[in-house]
Scaffold this motif. Structure first.
Motif, PDB file in Angstrom:
ATOM      1  N   GLU A   1       0.643  -1.122  -0.281  1.00 34.14           N
ATOM      2  CA  GLU A   1       0.032  -0.030   0.178  1.00 34.14           C
ATOM      3  C   GLU A   1       0.570   0.648  -0.174  1.00 34.14           C
ATOM      4  O   GLU A   1       2.051   0.698  -0.040  1.00 34.14           O
ATOM      5  CB  GLU A   1      -1.468   0.037   1.220  1.00 34.14           C
ATOM      6  CG  GLU A   1      -1.856  -1.153   1.233  1.00 34.14           C
ATOM      7  CD  GLU A   1      -2.407  -0.905   2.100  1.00 34.14           C
ATOM      8  OE1 GLU A   1      -2.907  -0.619   3.238  1.00 34.14           O
ATOM      9  OE2 GLU A   1      -3.606  -1.639   2.749  1.00 34.14           O
ATOM     10  N   ARG A   2       0.227   2.609   0.008  1.00 35.15           N
ATOM     11  CA  ARG A   2       0.839   3.486   0.367  1.00 35.15           C
ATOM     12  C   ARG A   2       1.997   3.711   0.501  1.00 35.15           C
ATOM     13  O   ARG A   2       3.133   3.970   0.332  1.00 35.15           O
ATOM     14  CB  ARG A   2      -0.472   4.502   0.466  1.00 35.15           C
ATOM     15  CG  ARG A   2       0.729   5.944   0.852  1.00 35.15           C
ATOM     16  CD  ARG A   2      -0.171   7.273   1.172  1.00 35.15           C
ATOM     17  NE  ARG A   2       0.225   8.610   2.156  1.00 35.15           N
ATOM     18  CZ  ARG A   2       1.370   8.814   2.765  1.00 35.15           C
ATOM     19  NH1 ARG A   2       1.235   7.669   3.931  1.00 35.15           N
ATOM     20  NH2 ARG A   2       1.970   9.508   2.989  1.00 35.15           N
ATOM     21  N   ASP A   3       2.312   3.118   1.875  1.00 37.17           N
ATOM     22  CA  ASP A   3       3.533   3.255   2.924  1.00 37.17           C
ATOM     23  C   ASP A   3       4.930   2.876   2.868  1.00 37.17           C
ATOM     24  O   ASP A   3       5.872   2.567   2.129  1.00 37.17           O
ATOM     25  CB  ASP A   3       3.197   3.985   4.288  1.00 37.17           C
ATOM     26  CG  ASP A   3       1.733   4.189   4.931  1.00 37.17           C
ATOM     27  OD1 ASP A   3       2.160   5.160   5.043  1.00 37.17           O
ATOM     28  OD2 ASP A   3       1.828   3.951   6.394  1.00 37.17           O
ATOM     29  N   GLU A   4       4.094   1.591   1.530  1.00 40.78           N
ATOM     30  CA  GLU A   4       5.787   0.422   1.048  1.00 40.78           C
ATOM     31  C   GLU A   4       5.901   1.564  -0.168  1.00 40.78           C
ATOM     32  O   GLU A   4       7.050   1.405  -0.431  1.00 40.78           O
ATOM     33  CB  GLU A   4       5.201  -0.540   1.130  1.00 40.78           C
ATOM     34  CG  GLU A   4       4.342  -1.922   2.317  1.00 40.78           C
ATOM     35  CD  GLU A   4       3.564  -1.614   3.130  1.00 40.78           C
ATOM     36  OE1 GLU A   4       2.701  -2.494   4.084  1.00 40.78           O
ATOM     37  OE2 GLU A   4       2.436  -0.227   2.025  1.00 40.78           O
ATOM     38  N   VAL A   5       4.968   1.886  -1.064  1.00 33.90           N
ATOM     39  CA  VAL A   5       5.172   2.418  -2.246  1.00 33.90           C
ATOM     40  C   VAL A   5       6.148   3.428  -2.052  1.00 33.90           C
ATOM     41  O   VAL A   5       7.559   3.859  -2.587  1.00 33.90           O
ATOM     42  CB  VAL A   5       4.359   2.612  -2.769  1.00 33.90           C
ATOM     43  CG1 VAL A   5       4.808   3.379  -4.303  1.00 33.90           C
ATOM     44  CG2 VAL A   5       3.826   1.354  -3.205  1.00 33.90           C
ATOM     45  N   LEU A   6       5.698   4.550  -1.054  1.00 35.25           N
ATOM     46  CA  LEU A   6       6.540   5.429  -0.428  1.00 35.25           C
ATOM     47  C   LEU A   6       7.728   5.528  -0.500  1.00 35.25           C
ATOM     48  O   LEU A   6       9.298   5.984  -0.272  1.00 35.25           O
ATOM     49  CB  LEU A   6       6.136   7.122  -0.207  1.00 35.25           C
ATOM     50  CG  LEU A   6       4.644   7.344  -0.371  1.00 35.25           C
ATOM     51  CD1 LEU A   6       4.017   8.401   1.006  1.00 35.25           C
ATOM     52  CD2 LEU A   6       4.936   8.176  -1.821  1.00 35.25           C
ATOM     53  N   GLU A   7       8.435   4.483   1.345  1.00 36.89           N
ATOM     54  CA  GLU A   7       9.225   3.908   1.695  1.00 36.89           C
ATOM     55  C   GLU A   7      10.490   3.325   0.171  1.00 36.89           C
ATOM     56  O   GLU A   7      11.028   3.271   0.452  1.00 36.89           O
ATOM     57  CB  GLU A   7       8.821   2.464   2.301  1.00 36.89           C
ATOM     58  CG  GLU A   7      10.370   2.697   3.344  1.00 36.89           C
ATOM     59  CD  GLU A   7      11.458   3.367   3.745  1.00 36.89           C
ATOM     60  OE1 GLU A   7      12.816   3.237   4.169  1.00 36.89           O
ATOM     61  OE2 GLU A   7      10.600   4.615   4.079  1.00 36.89           O
TER      62      GLU A   7
END
Length: 262
Positions: free
Chosen positions: A179-185
């Protein structure tokens, strides 16, 4: 697909421009209807799932996933949906064939479909030039050895790769849960001060909802697999769509740059 089903699909297909995508398995295919709605350009993006065989980011499995027979099986269904061009929406199962092999893959797909064709790997090569980048960083979900094949492919296209990060994820199914957090990281971890753009090369990764945030976070163009795949399909139809919320790639400045030759 049966003759009756093909006829129904043809009747139901809306008129107008349409890029067809052959998408391996099931993971982040919902990025495509999301991108279609964001484009608001009267262009349809029909998608057909291909049989991937073994879901594994491993070279032998990827070569089979991208084989001519597996791609050809979805072509008639896409044509019945009105596709005027076709893109193999997979990065890993195109770049593992190497620069020349990936060209042969696309030529065979075009011959089978009787339509202009391309793949996500070539979409990246062209998109890098379109955003004016010479040096890039790769932030990959793949294991390091598979990511290394992508780096070699980009070098063959004339792009300097200043950093490469693999995440060691074996299956597209797992990537599709990010999800978003994993993609940004992933993007942050893969960035490099000398990189003029950061690449997230897996079409199994959901990125359509995060394009603006990714670029704001890194302060430079971010190219993601499903984003560049759709852009490449529009290029095949000679359709330029300006949507800055889809990233630098969809701006007027990017559209004015000549892509690399086929």
């Amino acid at each position: 697909m049966t003759d009756a089903a093909t006829m129904r699909a043809s009747e139901e297909a809306a008129p107008g421009a349409a890029v067809g995508f052959l998408y391996p398995g099931y993971s982040a295919e919902d990025d495509y209807p999301r991108l279609e709605s964001m484009l608001s350009a009267g262009v349809r993006l029909p998608l057909v799932h291909t049989d991937i065989g073994e879901d594994a980011h491993r070279v032998d499995a990827l070569l089979e996933m991208g084989s001519a027979g597996r791609l050809a099986a979805g072509v008639e269904e896409l044509k019945a949906l009105g596709a005027q061009a076709v893109v193999w929406a997979c990065t890993s199962a195109s770049f593992v064939f190497g620069w020349e092999g990936a060209h042969a893959q696309v030529r065979e797909l075009s011959r089978t479909a009787g339509l202009p064709a391309s793949s996500t790997s070539f979409a990246f090569a062209r998109a890098i030039r379109a955003v004016g980048a010479d040096r890039v960083a790769i932030a990959a979900t793949y294991p390091e050895d598979v990511a290394g094949h992508f780096m070699a492919f980009l070098k063959a296209a004339g792009t300097e790769v200043v950093a490469m990060r693999g995440s060691g994820i074996i299956t597209a199914a797992e990537v599709g849960t990010w999800e978003r957090d994993e993609v940004l990281e992933l993007a942050r971890a893969g960035d490099h001060p000398e990189a003029q753009a950061v690449l997230l090369p897996d079409t199994a990764l959901h990125t359509a909802a995060h394009l603006g945030e990714l670029e704001a976070e890194l302060g430079k163009p971010v190219l993601t697999a499903n984003q560049v795949t759709v852009w490449e399909g529009l290029r095949l139809l000679d359709r330029a769509v300006l949507r800055p919320d889809l990233g630098t790639l969809f701006t007027a400045e990017a559209g004015s740059r000549a892509p690399i030759p086929g």
